[in-house]
Design an enzyme around this catalytic site. Structure first.
Site, PDB file in Angstrom:
ATOM      1  CD  GLU A   1      -2.863   0.752   2.478  1.00  0.00           C
ATOM      2  OE1 GLU A   1      -4.045   0.694   2.160  1.00  0.00           O
ATOM      3  OE2 GLU A   1      -2.460   0.573   3.643  1.00  0.00           O
TER       4      GLU A   1
ATOM      5  NE  ARG B   1      -7.072  -1.051   3.892  1.00  0.00           N
ATOM      6  CZ  ARG B   1      -8.047  -1.727   4.469  1.00  0.00           C
ATOM      7  NH1 ARG B   1      -9.013  -2.240   3.739  1.00  0.00           N
ATOM      8  NH2 ARG B   1      -8.063  -1.858   5.767  1.00  0.00           N
TER       9      ARG B   1
HETATM   10  N1  DCP Z   1      -6.730   4.442   5.479  1.00  0.00           N
HETATM   11  C1  DCP Z   1      -7.838   5.263   5.364  1.00  0.00           C
HETATM   12  N2  DCP Z   1      -8.536   5.276   4.198  1.00  0.00           N
HETATM   13  C2  DCP Z   1      -8.180   4.473   3.172  1.00  0.00           C
HETATM   14  C3  DCP Z   1      -7.077   3.619   3.289  1.00  0.00           C
HETATM   15  C4  DCP Z   1      -6.372   3.616   4.476  1.00  0.00           C
HETATM   16  O1  DCP Z   1      -8.168   5.990   6.301  1.00  0.00           O
HETATM   17  N3  DCP Z   1      -8.880   4.535   2.052  1.00  0.00           N
HETATM   18  C5  DCP Z   1      -5.911   4.515   6.706  1.00  0.00           C
HETATM   19  C6  DCP Z   1      -6.260   3.539   7.772  1.00  0.00           C
HETATM   20  C7  DCP Z   1      -4.933   3.294   8.432  1.00  0.00           C
HETATM   21  C8  DCP Z   1      -3.909   3.466   7.330  1.00  0.00           C
HETATM   22  O2  DCP Z   1      -4.570   4.262   6.344  1.00  0.00           O
HETATM   23  O3  DCP Z   1      -4.690   4.267   9.437  1.00  0.00           O
HETATM   24  C9  DCP Z   1      -3.446   2.158   6.716  1.00  0.00           C
HETATM   25  O4  DCP Z   1      -4.548   1.292   6.775  1.00  0.00           O
HETATM   26  P1  DCP Z   1      -4.623  -0.152   6.193  1.00  0.00           P
HETATM   27  O5  DCP Z   1      -5.627  -0.966   6.941  1.00  0.00           O
HETATM   28  O6  DCP Z   1      -4.883  -0.073   4.728  1.00  0.00           O
HETATM   29  O7  DCP Z   1      -3.154  -0.718   6.376  1.00  0.00           O
HETATM   30  P2  DCP Z   1      -2.447  -1.325   7.667  1.00  0.00           P
HETATM   31  O8  DCP Z   1      -1.023  -0.913   7.601  1.00  0.00           O
HETATM   32  O9  DCP Z   1      -3.215  -0.980   8.899  1.00  0.00           O
HETATM   33  O10 DCP Z   1      -2.621  -2.844   7.369  1.00  0.00           O
HETATM   34  P3  DCP Z   1      -2.041  -4.101   8.108  1.00  0.00           P
HETATM   35  O11 DCP Z   1      -1.633  -3.735   9.498  1.00  0.00           O
HETATM   36  O12 DCP Z   1      -3.199  -5.062   8.057  1.00  0.00           O
HETATM   37  O13 DCP Z   1      -0.880  -4.533   7.279  1.00  0.00           O
END
Ligand code: DCP
Length: 252
Positions: free
Chosen positions: A52, A119
């Site tokens: 991401e 995602r």
């Molecule tokens: N986010 C958001 N809106 C989006 C995509 C992401 O607000 N359209 C935010 C939510 C989190 C950050 O971006 O604070 C990253 O979220 P993700 O759940 O996509 O990624 P993570 O790093 O939390 O995933 P994981 O821990 O599962 O690897």
């Protein structure tokens, strides 16, 4: 202010869109999507894992000021003001990532390459942007504009942004809260359990209950693999092996 971007790579094949299989990993914040993506990468398959573009949201260079802006932080600090901007930016950067052709070396004997994304442009809309709209952080005018350009772009890019499969890492919001606390990402320190519960609900409606109103016909047909990510799969090799086997069977 000026800005420019280029995404051409000589080592990448300009391949027919339907020879690339695109798979996205979905699941709540901190459920372990990146960890799982790394596991898939090391599982021996010739899959390209595309992370991401979160770093880009944390450091936006306007070209007009000395310091870059952290839009992720701005969004959490003042969601009313910044949610629309954030969702526009995150989806645009993801579109760009999703459109990158895979490297030539990933083509298998049948000339097919698999790209795995953390995602997708669909969770941007049907999880986060929708949630922010329902919370009142994106107003109805912004929501109408968001949906308009999102549908337009997805339709314009057609096959290039279609998915062949979704892996849903499913875990109780409480578990995600613990993991979120442990990883300690500065911008997320005020995220509450309540917010993760809402996001969990959005995932469930889209991927389990299938009650989210989707605007893309192909998306209603995408196969979904649901994996139990409630266990600490980072620690347990047997759990990892079971998950990987499930993924291989799903895509075979
Ligand atoms: N986010 C958001 N809106 C989006 C995509 C992401 O607000 N359209 C935010 C939510 C989190 C950050 O971006 O604070 C990253 O979220 P993700 O759940 O996509 O990624 P993570 O790093 O939390 O995933 P994981 O821990 O599962 O690897």
């Amino acid at each position: 202010c000026t800005s420019s971007s280029s995404n051409s790579h000589s080592t990448h094949v300009a391949m027919d869109a339907n020879r690339v299989k695109r798979v996205s990993i979905e699941g709540n914040i901190a459920v372990g999507k990146s960890t799982f993506a790394r596991l898939l990468q090391s599982a021996g398959e010739d899959w390209e894992v595309v992370p991401e573009p979160i770093g880009k949201w944390q450091s936006i260079d306007s070209g007009c000021s000395q310091t870059a802006s952290n839009l992720l932080d701005m969004m959490y600090q003042d969601p009313q003001r910044w949610s629309y901007t954030f969702q526009t930016n995150s989806c645009m950067s993801r579109m760009r990532t999703q459109l990158q052709p895979p490297p030539e070396r990933l083509l298998n004997a049948e000339g097919v390459a698999v790209q795995v994304f953390e995602r997708s442009v669909y969770s941007d809309r049907y999880i986060f942007a929708l949630n922010m709209f329902q919370l009142g952080c994106i107003n109805s005018t912004e929501w109408a504009i968001y949906q308009d350009w999102h549908s337009f772009l997805v339709e314009q890019f057609g096959h290039q942004v279609e998915l062949e499969g979704i892996i849903y890492l499913r875990a109780p919001p409480q578990k995600c809260m613990e993991r979120l606390g442990r990883r300690g990402r500065m911008e997320e320190k005020q995220v509450q359990l309540d917010y993760l519960e809402k996001l969990h609900g959005q995932h469930e409606e889209w991927l389990i209950e299938k009650s989210t109103r989707l605007h893309f016909e192909h998306l209603t047909r995408v196969p979904i693999l649901v994996l139990d990510a409630g266990m600490e799969f980072e620690k347990y090799l047997e759990v990892q092996a079971t998950m990987i086997t499930q993924v291989k069977e799903f895509f075979s």
